[in-house]
Design a protein around this motif. Structure first.
Motif, PDB file in Angstrom:
ATOM      1  N   SER A   1       0.856  -1.180   0.000  1.00  0.00           N
ATOM      2  CA  SER A   1       0.000   0.000   0.000  1.00  0.00           C
ATOM      3  C   SER A   1       0.892   1.230   0.000  1.00  0.00           C
ATOM      4  O   SER A   1       1.760   1.374   0.855  1.00  0.00           O
ATOM      5  N   THR A   2       0.697   2.108  -0.971  1.00  0.00           N
ATOM      6  CA  THR A   2       1.467   3.343  -1.015  1.00  0.00           C
ATOM      7  C   THR A   2       0.723   4.441  -0.261  1.00  0.00           C
ATOM      8  O   THR A   2      -0.498   4.377  -0.097  1.00  0.00           O
ATOM      9  N   PHE A   3       1.457   5.445   0.198  1.00  0.00           N
ATOM     10  CA  PHE A   3       0.836   6.575   0.868  1.00  0.00           C
ATOM     11  C   PHE A   3       0.375   7.588  -0.166  1.00  0.00           C
ATOM     12  O   PHE A   3       1.071   7.848  -1.150  1.00  0.00           O
ATOM     13  N   ALA A   4      -0.804   8.136   0.054  1.00  0.00           N
ATOM     14  CA  ALA A   4      -1.386   9.117  -0.857  1.00  0.00           C
ATOM     15  C   ALA A   4      -2.131  10.167  -0.044  1.00  0.00           C
ATOM     16  O   ALA A   4      -2.102  10.152   1.192  1.00  0.00           O
ATOM     17  N   ASP A   5      -2.841  11.055  -0.743  1.00  0.00           N
ATOM     18  CA  ASP A   5      -3.586  12.134  -0.086  1.00  0.00           C
ATOM     19  C   ASP A   5      -4.790  11.650   0.699  1.00  0.00           C
ATOM     20  O   ASP A   5      -5.336  12.382   1.511  1.00  0.00           O
ATOM     21  N   LYS A   6      -5.240  10.413   0.400  1.00  0.00           N
ATOM     22  CA  LYS A   6      -6.378   9.864   1.128  1.00  0.00           C
ATOM     23  C   LYS A   6      -6.353   8.341   1.052  1.00  0.00           C
ATOM     24  O   LYS A   6      -5.704   7.761   0.189  1.00  0.00           O
ATOM     25  N   VAL A   7      -7.085   7.730   1.958  1.00  0.00           N
ATOM     26  CA  VAL A   7      -7.223   6.269   1.971  1.00  0.00           C
ATOM     27  C   VAL A   7      -8.156   5.871   0.843  1.00  0.00           C
ATOM     28  O   VAL A   7      -9.212   6.477   0.657  1.00  0.00           O
ATOM     29  N   ASP A   8      -7.752   4.862   0.086  1.00  0.00           N
ATOM     30  CA  ASP A   8      -8.597   4.355  -0.982  1.00  0.00           C
ATOM     31  C   ASP A   8      -8.325   2.862  -1.122  1.00  0.00           C
ATOM     32  O   ASP A   8      -7.266   2.454  -1.617  1.00  0.00           O
ATOM     33  N   ALA A   9      -9.274   2.039  -0.678  1.00  0.00           N
ATOM     34  CA  ALA A   9      -9.095   0.585  -0.718  1.00  0.00           C
ATOM     35  C   ALA A   9      -8.956   0.083  -2.156  1.00  0.00           C
ATOM     36  O   ALA A   9      -8.161  -0.819  -2.419  1.00  0.00           O
ATOM     37  N   ALA A  10      -9.698   0.663  -3.095  1.00  0.00           N
ATOM     38  CA  ALA A  10      -9.639   0.225  -4.484  1.00  0.00           C
ATOM     39  C   ALA A  10      -8.278   0.526  -5.113  1.00  0.00           C
ATOM     40  O   ALA A  10      -7.755  -0.271  -5.891  1.00  0.00           O
ATOM     41  N   LYS A  11      -7.696   1.676  -4.769  1.00  0.00           N
ATOM     42  CA  LYS A  11      -6.383   2.059  -5.296  1.00  0.00           C
ATOM     43  C   LYS A  11      -5.253   1.582  -4.391  1.00  0.00           C
ATOM     44  O   LYS A  11      -4.088   1.790  -4.685  1.00  0.00           O
ATOM     45  N   VAL A  12      -5.603   0.966  -3.279  1.00  0.00           N
ATOM     46  CA  VAL A  12      -4.669   0.431  -2.288  1.00  0.00           C
ATOM     47  C   VAL A  12      -3.722   1.533  -1.780  1.00  0.00           C
ATOM     48  O   VAL A  12      -2.508   1.389  -1.782  1.00  0.00           O
ATOM     49  N   THR A  13      -4.328   2.646  -1.385  1.00  0.00           N
ATOM     50  CA  THR A  13      -3.540   3.730  -0.814  1.00  0.00           C
ATOM     51  C   THR A  13      -3.921   3.951   0.643  1.00  0.00           C
ATOM     52  O   THR A  13      -5.077   3.817   1.028  1.00  0.00           O
ATOM     53  N   SER A  14      -2.910   4.274   1.417  1.00  0.00           N
ATOM     54  CA  SER A  14      -3.075   4.613   2.833  1.00  0.00           C
ATOM     55  C   SER A  14      -2.731   6.088   3.001  1.00  0.00           C
ATOM     56  O   SER A  14      -2.160   6.716   2.107  1.00  0.00           O
ATOM     57  N   TYR A  15      -3.066   6.634   4.148  1.00  0.00           N
ATOM     58  CA  TYR A  15      -2.753   8.027   4.442  1.00  0.00           C
ATOM     59  C   TYR A  15      -1.982   8.080   5.757  1.00  0.00           C
ATOM     60  O   TYR A  15      -2.423   7.526   6.763  1.00  0.00           O
ATOM     61  N   GLY A  16      -0.823   8.718   5.728  1.00  0.00           N
ATOM     62  CA  GLY A  16      -0.018   8.852   6.926  1.00  0.00           C
ATOM     63  C   GLY A  16       0.312  10.306   7.187  1.00  0.00           C
ATOM     64  O   GLY A  16       0.554  11.075   6.258  1.00  0.00           O
ATOM     65  N   VAL A  17       0.306  10.676   8.462  1.00  0.00           N
ATOM     66  CA  VAL A  17       0.632  12.055   8.825  1.00  0.00           C
ATOM     67  C   VAL A  17       1.379  12.069  10.156  1.00  0.00           C
ATOM     68  O   VAL A  17       1.047  11.320  11.073  1.00  0.00           O
ATOM     69  N   VAL A  18       2.415  12.908  10.210  1.00  0.00           N
ATOM     70  CA  VAL A  18       3.165  13.114  11.443  1.00  0.00           C
ATOM     71  C   VAL A  18       2.637  14.378  12.090  1.00  0.00           C
ATOM     72  O   VAL A  18       2.517  15.423  11.441  1.00  0.00           O
ATOM     73  N   SER A  19       2.314  14.282  13.365  1.00  0.00           N
ATOM     74  CA  SER A  19       1.891  15.427  14.147  1.00  0.00           C
ATOM     75  C   SER A  19       2.641  15.370  15.468  1.00  0.00           C
ATOM     76  O   SER A  19       2.421  14.453  16.266  1.00  0.00           O
ATOM     77  N   GLY A  20       3.553  16.298  15.650  1.00  0.00           N
ATOM     78  CA  GLY A  20       4.391  16.272  16.844  1.00  0.00           C
ATOM     79  C   GLY A  20       5.267  15.037  16.839  1.00  0.00           C
ATOM     80  O   GLY A  20       6.003  14.793  15.896  1.00  0.00           O
ATOM     81  N   SER A  21       5.130  14.221  17.863  1.00  0.00           N
ATOM     82  CA  SER A  21       5.962  13.011  17.962  1.00  0.00           C
ATOM     83  C   SER A  21       5.191  11.748  17.596  1.00  0.00           C
ATOM     84  O   SER A  21       5.622  10.646  17.907  1.00  0.00           O
ATOM     85  N   THR A  22       4.052  11.919  16.905  1.00  0.00           N
ATOM     86  CA  THR A  22       3.197  10.776  16.577  1.00  0.00           C
ATOM     87  C   THR A  22       3.002  10.646  15.075  1.00  0.00           C
ATOM     88  O   THR A  22       2.730  11.623  14.381  1.00  0.00           O
ATOM     89  N   LEU A  23       3.136   9.415  14.584  1.00  0.00           N
ATOM     90  CA  LEU A  23       2.811   9.078  13.203  1.00  0.00           C
ATOM     91  C   LEU A  23       1.510   8.297  13.222  1.00  0.00           C
ATOM     92  O   LEU A  23       1.417   7.251  13.863  1.00  0.00           O
TER      93      LEU A  23
END
Length: 125
Positions: free
Chosen positions: A68-90
């Motif tokens: 699963s690649t990271f993208a601007d939004k989660v999309d099960a059909a395109k197999v994309t996940s969304y990741g964001v770092v905020s402070g010390s948390t991913l």
């Protein structure tokens, strides 16, 4: 002349805070190997963290060679996940469903993988 000084100072302050945001996110850049209990061995590859904290890279799972690649939004059909770092948390919203909440702990990432109300496990990469 006074307004020019204020502008320069404001610009320098904004550059300084931008450097801190990138620095915090850069702690997550790398290749992290681990396992998600009940799912499979996994590799988290964070190649970059944008100024807004958004993660670039991918997650690879041994189970069925799932990637699963990271993208601007989660999309099960395109197999994309969304990741964001905020402070010390991913935080990763997964294409498979569920959410990872991870923190840098020395040379590893650790936290929880939560899916729905019944699956909540400790994970370490």
């Amino acid at each position: 002349m006074h307004s020019r000084r204020v502008f320069v100072v404001a610009f320098l302050v904004s550059l300084s805070s931008l450097g801190h945001a990138q620095q915090a996110g850069s702690a997550f850049i790398g290749t992290w190997k681990g396992a998600v209990p009940g799912i499979s061995e996994a590799t988290l590859i964070v190649s970059a963290v944008g100024q807004n904290g958004q993660v670039e890279g991918k997650m690879e799972f041994a189970l069925q060679s799932f990637v699963s690649t990271f993208a601007d939004k989660v999309d099960a059909a395109k197999v994309t996940s969304y990741g964001v770092v905020s402070g010390s948390t991913l935080t990763i919203e997964s294409a498979w469903g569920g959410r990872y909440v991870l923190q840098r702990d020395g040379d590893q990432l650790s936290g929880r993988y939560i899916r729905g109300t019944t699956y909540n496990v400790a994970v370490t990469f």
